[in-house]
Design a protein around this motif. Structure first.
Motif, PDB file in Angstrom:
ATOM      1  N   TYR A   1       0.809  -1.225   0.000  1.00  0.00           N
ATOM      2  CA  TYR A   1       0.000   0.000   0.000  1.00  0.00           C
ATOM      3  C   TYR A   1       0.840   1.272   0.000  1.00  0.00           C
ATOM      4  N   TYR A   2       1.779   1.408   0.935  1.00  0.00           N
ATOM      5  CA  TYR A   2       2.533   2.657   1.048  1.00  0.00           C
ATOM      6  C   TYR A   2       3.481   2.868  -0.136  1.00  0.00           C
ATOM      7  N   VAL A   3       3.904   1.792  -0.748  1.00  0.00           N
ATOM      8  CA  VAL A   3       4.707   1.914  -1.963  1.00  0.00           C
ATOM      9  C   VAL A   3       3.821   2.377  -3.114  1.00  0.00           C
ATOM     10  N   LYS A   4       2.651   1.772  -3.243  1.00  0.00           N
ATOM     11  CA  LYS A   4       1.742   2.142  -4.326  1.00  0.00           C
ATOM     12  C   LYS A   4       1.265   3.592  -4.178  1.00  0.00           C
ATOM     13  N   MET A   5       1.073   4.044  -2.952  1.00  0.00           N
ATOM     14  CA  MET A   5       0.694   5.437  -2.742  1.00  0.00           C
ATOM     15  C   MET A   5       1.802   6.382  -3.198  1.00  0.00           C
ATOM     16  N   SER A   6       3.057   6.008  -2.927  1.00  0.00           N
ATOM     17  CA  SER A   6       4.172   6.856  -3.359  1.00  0.00           C
ATOM     18  C   SER A   6       4.292   6.858  -4.879  1.00  0.00           C
ATOM     19  N   ILE A   7       3.985   5.727  -5.511  1.00  0.00           N
ATOM     20  CA  ILE A   7       4.007   5.648  -6.971  1.00  0.00           C
ATOM     21  C   ILE A   7       2.930   6.553  -7.556  1.00  0.00           C
ATOM     22  N   ALA A   8       1.733   6.492  -7.003  1.00  0.00           N
ATOM     23  CA  ALA A   8       0.643   7.349  -7.486  1.00  0.00           C
ATOM     24  C   ALA A   8       1.012   8.823  -7.329  1.00  0.00           C
ATOM     25  N   TRP A   9       1.623   9.161  -6.229  1.00  0.00           N
ATOM     26  CA  TRP A   9       2.083  10.533  -5.982  1.00  0.00           C
ATOM     27  C   TRP A   9       3.138  10.922  -7.020  1.00  0.00           C
ATOM     28  N   LEU A  10       4.058  10.022  -7.290  1.00  0.00           N
ATOM     29  CA  LEU A  10       5.106  10.282  -8.277  1.00  0.00           C
ATOM     30  C   LEU A  10       4.516  10.489  -9.670  1.00  0.00           C
ATOM     31  N   VAL A  11       3.576   9.635 -10.058  1.00  0.00           N
ATOM     32  CA  VAL A  11       2.931   9.789 -11.374  1.00  0.00           C
ATOM     33  C   VAL A  11       2.246  11.143 -11.471  1.00  0.00           C
ATOM     34  N   SER A  12       1.558  11.547 -10.410  1.00  0.00           N
ATOM     35  CA  SER A  12       0.847  12.825 -10.443  1.00  0.00           C
ATOM     36  C   SER A  12       1.809  13.999 -10.579  1.00  0.00           C
ATOM     37  N   MET A  13       2.955  13.926  -9.906  1.00  0.00           N
ATOM     38  CA  MET A  13       3.940  15.001 -10.006  1.00  0.00           C
ATOM     39  C   MET A  13       4.602  15.012 -11.378  1.00  0.00           C
ATOM     40  N   CYS A  14       4.791  13.824 -11.960  1.00  0.00           N
ATOM     41  CA  CYS A  14       5.306  13.762 -13.326  1.00  0.00           C
ATOM     42  C   CYS A  14       4.330  14.422 -14.293  1.00  0.00           C
ATOM     43  N   TYR A  15       3.042  14.201 -14.063  1.00  0.00           N
ATOM     44  CA  TYR A  15       2.032  14.775 -14.948  1.00  0.00           C
ATOM     45  C   TYR A  15       2.051  16.306 -14.882  1.00  0.00           C
ATOM     46  N   ILE A  16       2.258  16.845 -13.687  1.00  0.00           N
ATOM     47  CA  ILE A  16       2.285  18.306 -13.538  1.00  0.00           C
ATOM     48  C   ILE A  16       3.394  18.921 -14.398  1.00  0.00           C
ATOM     49  N   LYS A  17       4.572  18.273 -14.427  1.00  0.00           N
ATOM     50  CA  LYS A  17       5.713  18.812 -15.162  1.00  0.00           C
ATOM     51  C   LYS A  17       5.767  18.332 -16.610  1.00  0.00           C
ATOM     52  N   TYR A  18       5.305  17.099 -16.841  1.00  0.00           N
ATOM     53  CA  TYR A  18       5.389  16.514 -18.182  1.00  0.00           C
ATOM     54  C   TYR A  18       4.052  15.848 -18.540  1.00  0.00           C
ATOM     55  N   PRO A  19       3.011  16.646 -18.768  1.00  0.00           N
ATOM     56  CA  PRO A  19       1.677  16.074 -19.001  1.00  0.00           C
ATOM     57  C   PRO A  19       1.605  15.146 -20.212  1.00  0.00           C
ATOM     58  N   ASN A  20       2.218  15.516 -21.311  1.00  0.00           N
ATOM     59  CA  ASN A  20       2.127  14.690 -22.528  1.00  0.00           C
ATOM     60  C   ASN A  20       2.859  13.356 -22.359  1.00  0.00           C
ATOM     61  N   LYS A  21       4.068  13.423 -21.829  1.00  0.00           N
ATOM     62  CA  LYS A  21       4.830  12.191 -21.606  1.00  0.00           C
ATOM     63  C   LYS A  21       4.122  11.278 -20.604  1.00  0.00           C
ATOM     64  N   THR A  22       3.570  11.888 -19.567  1.00  0.00           N
ATOM     65  CA  THR A  22       2.907  11.081 -18.535  1.00  0.00           C
ATOM     66  C   THR A  22       1.614  10.479 -19.067  1.00  0.00           C
ATOM     67  N   LEU A  23       0.931  11.211 -19.920  1.00  0.00           N
ATOM     68  CA  LEU A  23      -0.305  10.691 -20.516  1.00  0.00           C
ATOM     69  C   LEU A  23      -0.001   9.468 -21.387  1.00  0.00           C
ATOM     70  N   ILE A  24       1.090   9.545 -22.130  1.00  0.00           N
ATOM     71  CA  ILE A  24       1.508   8.397 -22.945  1.00  0.00           C
ATOM     72  C   ILE A  24       1.808   7.203 -22.039  1.00  0.00           C
ATOM     73  N   PHE A  25       2.485   7.466 -20.933  1.00  0.00           N
ATOM     74  CA  PHE A  25       2.782   6.397 -19.977  1.00  0.00           C
ATOM     75  C   PHE A  25       1.498   5.779 -19.430  1.00  0.00           C
ATOM     76  N   LEU A  26       0.533   6.619 -19.073  1.00  0.00           N
ATOM     77  CA  LEU A  26      -0.714   6.122 -18.491  1.00  0.00           C
ATOM     78  C   LEU A  26      -1.503   5.270 -19.479  1.00  0.00           C
ATOM     79  N   LYS A  27      -1.326   5.525 -20.755  1.00  0.00           N
ATOM     80  CA  LYS A  27      -2.050   4.763 -21.769  1.00  0.00           C
ATOM     81  C   LYS A  27      -1.351   3.444 -22.118  1.00  0.00           C
ATOM     82  N   ASN A  28      -0.142   3.279 -21.598  1.00  0.00           N
ATOM     83  CA  ASN A  28       0.609   2.043 -21.880  1.00  0.00           C
ATOM     84  C   ASN A  28       1.546   1.759 -20.717  1.00  0.00           C
ATOM     85  N   ASN A  29       1.016   1.133 -19.675  1.00  0.00           N
ATOM     86  CA  ASN A  29       1.801   0.908 -18.467  1.00  0.00           C
ATOM     87  C   ASN A  29       1.481  -0.453 -17.864  1.00  0.00           C
ATOM     88  N   LYS A  30       2.266  -0.814 -16.842  1.00  0.00           N
ATOM     89  CA  LYS A  30       2.075  -2.095 -16.170  1.00  0.00           C
ATOM     90  C   LYS A  30       1.587  -1.920 -14.730  1.00  0.00           C
TER      91      LYS A  30
END
Length: 228
Positions: free
Chosen positions: A166-195
């Motif tokens: 749980y606490y690892v997954k929460m940190s990952i979600a936080w990291l993804v959200s911060m990536c989106y703030i700085k790199y929305p297009n790159k992060t959107l591509i990641f969200l559409k093709n991720n594991k």
């Protein structure tokens, strides 16, 4: 101050705030704490870093939340080269046992903003550790120091390899959200093709939506991306 460790603990209790203790213990899910506000702990840690910090590390019993956090915070104020700091950090890592100690220690280790590839490789080692708190610590270090042009793609690669805790997954979600703030297009591509698993994926989107930096139309688009 620290030659008599019992006196040092009594000194810490002189800063106890019972209302804060009640509030903070619920947030960090920890009962074994004094109840000292973080700015005060940071001030104490600064003083420890200028005193005999090695003796403090040796005497530290790591029973109380504040003892563990002071150890972590002090590391950030030592001003050592990373070659000298790293073994001290390695000795401390096993004492991290909640998210607040992970996150506050990481945010205080400003040296990671200066050591570039050495720091990134160190973080990758943390992400492979069997201790999930050390995994979270690594992800928070990425949030604080490595969301930039050089490492954004490497971060996405790391995000596809993580532990189901749980606490690892929460940190990952936080990291993804911060990536989106700085790199929305790159992060959107990641969200559409991720594991990412369904829970972490949806939590990542939720945390992006919760950001004040995201406009209404984008939030609606992201809502549609959530997995049912």
């Amino acid at each position: 101050m620290i030659e008599n460790y019992n006196d040092f603990i009594n000194y810490l209790y002189s800063y106890q705030d019972l209302e804060y203790k009640k509030f903070h213990s619920k947030i960090i899910l920890c009962d074994n704490l004094i109840g000292i506000r973080t700015p005060i702990l940071k001030k104490i840690a600064r003083n420890l870093s200028k005193d005999n910090y090695k003796l403090f590390f040796k005497l530290n019993k790591h029973n109380l939340y504040e003892e563990k956090l002071l150890h972590g915070l002090t590391l950030g104020y030592l001003g050592l080269d990373f070659n000298d700091l790293e073994p001290l950090l390695e000795e401390f890592l096993p004492f991290m046992d909640n998210w607040a100690i992970c996150d506050l220690t990481a945010s205080n280790l400003k040296i990671f903003s200066k050591i570039d590839g050495i720091g990134f490789n160190t973080i990758k080692k943390y992400l492979k550790n069997k201790n999930f708190w050390i995994n979270r610590f690594g992800f928070v270090l990425l949030i604080d120091y490595y969301i930039n042009d050089k490492y954004i793609n490497s971060i996405f690669e790391l995000l596809n390899n993580y532990k189901d805790e749980y606490y690892v997954k929460m940190s990952i979600a936080w990291l993804v959200s911060m990536c989106y703030i700085k790199y929305p297009n790159k992060t959107l591509i990641f969200l559409k093709n991720n594991k990412l698993d369904k829970w972490t994926y949806n939590k990542s989107i939720q945390k992006i939506i919760e950001s004040r930096c995201i406009d209404k139309n984008t939030k609606e688009m992201l809502k549609e991306m959530k997995l049912k």
